[in-house]
Design a protein around this motif. Sequence first.
Motif, PDB file in Angstrom:
ATOM      1  N   PHE A  30       0.832  -1.197   0.000  1.00 32.32           N
ATOM      2  CA  PHE A  30       0.000   0.000   0.000  1.00 32.32           C
ATOM      3  C   PHE A  30       0.866   1.247   0.000  1.00 32.32           C
ATOM      4  O   PHE A  30       0.656   2.173  -0.799  1.00 32.32           O
ATOM      5  N   GLN A 100     -13.038   2.013   2.933  1.00 34.67           N
ATOM      6  CA  GLN A 100     -12.293   1.599   4.131  1.00 34.67           C
ATOM      7  C   GLN A 100     -13.196   0.931   5.149  1.00 34.67           C
ATOM      8  O   GLN A 100     -12.788   0.009   5.842  1.00 34.67           O
ATOM      9  N   LEU A 334      -6.934   9.994  -5.481  1.00 36.80           N
ATOM     10  CA  LEU A 334      -5.827  10.956  -5.373  1.00 36.80           C
ATOM     11  C   LEU A 334      -5.655  11.717  -6.681  1.00 36.80           C
ATOM     12  O   LEU A 334      -5.471  12.937  -6.696  1.00 36.80           O
TER      13      LEU A 334
ATOM     14  N   GLY C  11      -4.035   2.946   5.741  1.00 41.67           N
ATOM     15  CA  GLY C  11      -4.738   4.199   5.493  1.00 41.67           C
ATOM     16  C   GLY C  11      -5.528   4.662   6.703  1.00 41.67           C
ATOM     17  O   GLY C  11      -5.818   3.904   7.617  1.00 41.67           O
ATOM     18  N   HIS C  12      -5.853   5.961   6.681  1.00 36.83           N
ATOM     19  CA  HIS C  12      -6.568   6.548   7.814  1.00 36.83           C
ATOM     20  C   HIS C  12      -8.022   6.751   7.408  1.00 36.83           C
ATOM     21  O   HIS C  12      -8.318   7.209   6.313  1.00 36.83           O
ATOM     22  N   VAL C  61      -7.407  20.661   0.603  1.00 36.86           N
ATOM     23  CA  VAL C  61      -7.628  19.450  -0.195  1.00 36.86           C
ATOM     24  C   VAL C  61      -6.492  18.456   0.037  1.00 36.86           C
ATOM     25  O   VAL C  61      -6.719  17.264   0.270  1.00 36.86           O
ATOM     26  N   PHE C  65      -8.501  15.808   2.183  1.00 32.93           N
ATOM     27  CA  PHE C  65      -9.058  14.926   1.153  1.00 32.93           C
ATOM     28  C   PHE C  65      -7.993  13.938   0.667  1.00 32.93           C
ATOM     29  O   PHE C  65      -8.284  12.793   0.366  1.00 32.93           O
ATOM     30  N   MET C  66      -6.762  14.413   0.551  1.00 37.15           N
ATOM     31  CA  MET C  66      -5.709  13.544   0.024  1.00 37.15           C
ATOM     32  C   MET C  66      -4.931  12.866   1.150  1.00 37.15           C
ATOM     33  O   MET C  66      -3.899  12.255   0.904  1.00 37.15           O
ATOM     34  N   HIS C  67      -5.381  13.003   2.365  1.00 35.48           N
ATOM     35  CA  HIS C  67      -4.852  12.250   3.511  1.00 35.48           C
ATOM     36  C   HIS C  67      -3.424  12.601   3.886  1.00 35.48           C
ATOM     37  O   HIS C  67      -2.790  11.864   4.630  1.00 35.48           O
ATOM     38  N   LEU C  68      -2.890  13.699   3.345  1.00 37.99           N
ATOM     39  CA  LEU C  68      -1.464  13.947   3.593  1.00 37.99           C
ATOM     40  C   LEU C  68      -1.154  14.117   5.074  1.00 37.99           C
ATOM     41  O   LEU C  68      -0.070  13.773   5.533  1.00 37.99           O
ATOM     42  N   ASP C  71      -0.429  10.859   6.383  1.00 39.00           N
ATOM     43  CA  ASP C  71       0.362  10.002   5.498  1.00 39.00           C
ATOM     44  C   ASP C  71       1.824   9.992   5.911  1.00 39.00           C
ATOM     45  O   ASP C  71       2.240  10.721   6.787  1.00 39.00           O
TER      46      ASP C  71
END
Lengths: 354, 563, 115
Positions: A30, A100, A334, C11-12, C61, C65-68, C71
């Motif tokens: 991932f 998820q 993304l 992932g979160h 964003v 939205f992009m989980h940065l 991450d």
Amino acid sequence: MGKKHSSDGAGHAEHPKWMQHHFDTPSQQFASSKMGMWLFLATEVLLFAGLFCAYAVYRANHMEMFVFGHQFLDVKWGAINTCVLLFSSLTAAWSVRAAQVGQKTLMIVLLFLTMCCGGGFMAIKYVEYSHKIHDGLLWGTQYKPTGHAAEVIHGEEAHAAGDLGGAHGRVDAGHTEAEQVAAIEAAHGAKAAGDAKAAGDAHTAGDAHAAGDGNATTAAPPAEAGAMHATELPADVLAIDAAERSATQPAAIGPRGLVPVAETDAAHAEAGGHHWEGPIPDNVHIFFGIYFGMTGLHGIHVLIGMIILGWLIYRALKNDFSPEYFTPVDLGVLYWHLVDLIWIFLFPLLYLIG
Amino acid sequence: MNVTDTSITPADLGGYASREAESENFLSYPKGILSWLVTLDHKRIGILYLICILTAFFIGGMFALLIRTELLTPGPTIVDADTYNQLFTLHGAIMIFLFIIPGIPAALGNFALPLMLGAKDVAFPRLNLTSWYLWLIGAAFTVFSLVNGGADTGWTFYTPYSTQTDGAIISITMGVFILGFSSILTGLNFLVTIHRLRPPGMTWFKMPLFLWAIYGTAIMQVLATPVIGITMLLLIVERTLGFGIFDPALGGDPVLFQHFFWFYSHPAVYIMILPALGIMSEIFSVFSRKHIFGYKFIAFSSIVLAILSFLVWGHHMFPSGQSQLANFVFSALTFTVSIPTAIKMFNWLATMYKGEIVLKTPMLYALSFMFLFGIGGLTGLFLGALAVDIHLHDTYFVVAHFHYVMFGGTVIAFLAGLHYWWPKVFGRMYNETLGRIGAAIIFVGFNMTFLSQFVMGSQGMPRRYYNYLDEYTIYHHISTGGSYLMAVGFFLIAGYLLHSLLKGKRAPANPWGGNTLEWHVPSPPPYYNFKEAPRVGDPYDFSEIHWDERIEGYVFRKAEGSA
Amino acid sequence: MSHGHDSEQVGHIVPLWLLFGVFFALIILTALTVWTATHLHLGAFNIWLALIIASMKATLVALFFMHLIWDKPYNGIVLVGAFMFVILFLGISLMDTAENMPDMYEGPAPAVATE
């Protein structure tokens, strides 16, 4: 969630079917995929950087093209499109959450909604583009403003000079935006059509405007205000004018002719694009070239994003995704967000410069 | 010496082990042409790339010979002026976009990177294969322009000429666009592989320096290549739709095109040279049988070079109408590039100092690299100096300079790497004597060809000219003679390498005594590179590597008396 | 290299209220940027204001939205690095053309063009 025994003898007895043999753990796979996607997004940013660079260079040096040109873009449509894309970003981000937590139906619905927003965005773009194409507001050699307003003056070239003056009057008096646009085009067309014949009259008209503007804006030093209507001057006057201003500056003259642009033309635009006084700047087609370049490349990306979303829906329907494995959804989304991210910058840079 | 990580495994026995593993080595398993065309194995993709780029090198080389033959005499010799323009354009485009840029990273790097890293494969094997197919498509577009009217702009496609000429510019620029995509995917793949697929124990500072170089290269591939993509797209719409952004007749700015072009193409030059520098770091250490000197300096200088490459593009535009300020800034920045390059050069010299230098073929190439790249780099300083460049710009001095860097640097390093990894890739040894003769011929031929170009360039012979004054004839004669000599050398090399595939002696696992991980697996490597996670040690520690007469190769054995 | 087990969380999971909160913030910022562009006359500063608002939107964003924000830092570095190179590209090109470009349009060109 079919799991099967892997037979590659790579040390891990049990692998889910989506695990690739060269990864040790799902989280490694991932993280790798996600990093790959981010690097790809970085290349996308740099792909657009070329167009942003062209934008910055022309805008910094020839603000007037942009200020004049952007009036023909419709802020209303641009803002609606921004909201459409933002909403699609919300549904896209939500679909990842749905994946998820295992809400399969919701995920598919959200992905579908995202795709529909993309379609809506493209539809609005289509409307905007067809207006531009209809009015001949295109790039480079294709830039031939031919709105219905232009037809008004094309019939009577002899009165072109008068129309040039009159056009400005109508800009001031105009109530609806369409009328103003028409008037500006009329002025533009008049200049293009009647440059030589109407030189004398236009000179007068342009002069009056320049004087007025000088008072109004205070941004234009007299010498440059004189240069602003240089196109309307007879050639001999112009030559003297140019010689006075600079004997050393080289000129680039192409086969299709090149006319000077005064740096202070921007001063004539009042905010919001509701007034245009003074001469029409030259090379406005460069603004439209950049507009079509940027929005066109962005539009291509929206289309690609829609294809990706469609593919994700197809795979979701095939039950390929689970709370353990949703990497393609995450990566596709993304990409969609990046398309949104670029539009977030395009919208103010193209539509909101006044 | 207490290095516990390099213990003896069955694979250390080299050739013996490899013969047992014959049935599962990557060359013979799985079988069939189709299995090659859909392979996801990085080693096979490396070989596919190798075949393709060598083909491109052959075609580009033939164009070079035609150019040199044409220039044998002033005026027409064998082709007319228009054909000559197309020849040097395609020579440049093919050599740069089809050969050098993918050359070391995609062919040798693809093969060696996961092995040296201790990984089973690159991070995205399917993407890897995709990038090879994209190369094929891009190559098809590029070569298509040859039969479709040719391109005569030079490989730089400067506007406004490129928007006005009647050549097949669109197909060649489309080819460059697609090749750029291929290059991006390769770089992206390598970055993720190096970050995410390092086995336990492989820390950043235990990575072989070749991987550091590939890492720096990949950064540039990812960040610079998209810009050539958009530049080529804009050039295409400029030609087809009359976009006007680069066209002075429409108020556009051709200098802006040059900014776009060189923002990619200067880093591209480093994309070409940086992997070559990485190969050199391996070879100098292995063939001096001595630990590399200044590991961290060499490692970081690769990253510094990658970043500096983005700051100097304007030195290609000194006389192009660039502003005085930009000229000055770019000239100053250009000189800073010499620092990381010199760090590498001096560290290699220090590595060789008091080493047991073994003059095998790869080392001969490495030594000629040092000589030729040294000349190429130093003449680069001439060209980076603003005042001198005004005189030398667009003369044969520039041609000689970049051939010394690109050919004397990258191609020589490519040959060094090819000879270095050849036994590992194919499991066969080539004829060492012929290898050394080949290296000598290339060295002499190269210097004949391009040293004379320095001389005529400094005397004012402009590049890309079809005709010239009689006073330059002697230099052109020497240059053309040298190019023929090099052609002989290349045919010799091709001959003995192909011969080795059929009749060559079986290669031991470790013919040169290297300690990077690829030498710890049999030659050719098994399908799944490592049966178990490899033990990672210092890649430049040669204390436990000893020559074994029985297998005519090196084995890993703890030195007597060591703990 | 972590050797986690297969069931390791990837992932979160972003809470819904946060997603909607970010969305409404983005809409408000869009309205704000339209309003400032049409009703505030700040001259040259307008473009910078628009860019600041756009950057705020882009940050929202990217982070949520992009989980940065949850991450691995490398991914954020990649994005920021890409923007840095864009700025480098724009900055140096601007530095050059700002010195040059007006020259290309001035001078006696129109005398020729209108003849």
